[in-house]
Write a protein that holds these residues in place. Structure first.
Motif, PDB file in Angstrom:
ATOM      1  N   ASP A  52       0.835  -1.232   0.118  1.00  0.00           N
ATOM      2  CA  ASP A  52       0.033  -0.075  -0.016  1.00  0.00           C
ATOM      3  C   ASP A  52       0.791   1.392   0.067  1.00  0.00           C
ATOM      4  O   ASP A  52       0.367   2.261  -0.321  1.00  0.00           O
ATOM      5  N   GLU A  92      -9.031   2.251 -10.971  1.00  0.00           N
ATOM      6  CA  GLU A  92      -8.768   1.985  -9.616  1.00  0.00           C
ATOM      7  C   GLU A  92      -9.968   1.478  -8.842  1.00  0.00           C
ATOM      8  O   GLU A  92      -9.482   0.877  -7.656  1.00  0.00           O
ATOM      9  N   GLY A  93     -10.897   1.869  -8.882  1.00  0.00           N
ATOM     10  CA  GLY A  93     -12.113   1.356  -8.221  1.00  0.00           C
ATOM     11  C   GLY A  93     -12.405   1.886  -6.840  1.00  0.00           C
ATOM     12  O   GLY A  93     -12.212   3.031  -6.790  1.00  0.00           O
ATOM     13  N   HIS A  94     -12.435   0.796  -6.151  1.00  0.00           N
ATOM     14  CA  HIS A  94     -12.635   1.110  -4.644  1.00  0.00           C
ATOM     15  C   HIS A  94     -11.423   1.631  -3.945  1.00  0.00           C
ATOM     16  O   HIS A  94     -11.553   2.201  -2.975  1.00  0.00           O
ATOM     17  N   TYR A  95     -10.271   1.501  -4.433  1.00  0.00           N
ATOM     18  CA  TYR A  95      -9.020   2.027  -3.950  1.00  0.00           C
ATOM     19  C   TYR A  95      -9.083   3.700  -4.021  1.00  0.00           C
ATOM     20  O   TYR A  95      -8.503   4.336  -2.924  1.00  0.00           O
ATOM     21  N   VAL A  96     -10.032   4.304  -4.752  1.00  0.00           N
ATOM     22  CA  VAL A  96     -10.094   5.620  -4.811  1.00  0.00           C
ATOM     23  C   VAL A  96     -10.759   6.056  -3.430  1.00  0.00           C
ATOM     24  O   VAL A  96     -10.333   7.283  -2.877  1.00  0.00           O
ATOM     25  N   GLN A  97     -11.672   5.230  -3.092  1.00  0.00           N
ATOM     26  CA  GLN A  97     -12.383   5.677  -1.798  1.00  0.00           C
ATOM     27  C   GLN A  97     -11.584   5.468  -0.628  1.00  0.00           C
ATOM     28  O   GLN A  97     -11.606   6.068   0.499  1.00  0.00           O
ATOM     29  N   ALA A  98     -10.939   4.061  -0.649  1.00  0.00           N
ATOM     30  CA  ALA A  98     -10.367   3.492   0.430  1.00  0.00           C
ATOM     31  C   ALA A  98      -9.312   4.446   0.683  1.00  0.00           C
ATOM     32  O   ALA A  98      -8.607   4.497   1.940  1.00  0.00           O
ATOM     33  N   SER A 100      -8.728   7.814   0.037  1.00  0.00           N
ATOM     34  CA  SER A 100      -9.254   9.277  -0.589  1.00  0.00           C
ATOM     35  C   SER A 100      -8.284  10.405  -0.020  1.00  0.00           C
ATOM     36  O   SER A 100      -8.159  11.326  -0.787  1.00  0.00           O
TER      37      SER A 100
END
Length: 131
Positions: A52, A92-98, A100
């Motif tokens: 990460d 990038e999907g949900h990584y954008v929110q995870a 943020s």
């Protein structure tokens, strides 16, 4: 009038927002060059899959690509570059929110770049329809 206020006004127009959604869907599904391979981006993306800590360099690279695209004098190349960055962010999907805290500045700049571009296209399209 500040660009944020203009964008807010544009977003109140349901026809414009329908156009925006159609254009974004078109870029996502019909433009093979948006998914074109970029060695450095792919390397950073793969590294991020394993660690990460690579999120920051990945986002910085996307910001850099956006800035390079915005500086391009050729309108067609400029738009292609901006859409490429948007496409990669969407992928990038949900990584954008995870993540943020890293993506929010990029998303804000991307919005301030894409919406005027889309509005110009929308106005041009409506002007041509009227003729």
């Amino acid at each position: 009038m500040k660009i944020e206020k203009k964008i807010g006004n544009w977003c109140q127009d349901a026809h414009f927002m329908d156009f925006v959604h159609r254009r974004m869907h078109q870029e996502l599904t019909e433009r093979p060059e948006n998914g074109r391979y970029d060695d450095l981006f792919e390397e950073l993306d793969e590294a991020f899959d394993h660690d990460d800590r690579y999120i920051e360099p990945l986002v910085e690279y996307l910001i850099c690509r956006l800035h390079i695209a915005k500086l391009c004098k050729n309108a067609r190349q400029r738009e292609r570059g901006i859409w490429w960055v948007w496409f990669q962010v969407v992928m990038e999907g949900h990584y954008v929110q995870a993540f943020s805290e890293y993506f929010d500045p990029l998303l804000a700049e991307l919005r301030m770049t894409l919406m005027p571009m889309l509005h110009k296209e929308y106005v041009l399209m409506n002007t041509l329809k009227e003729k």
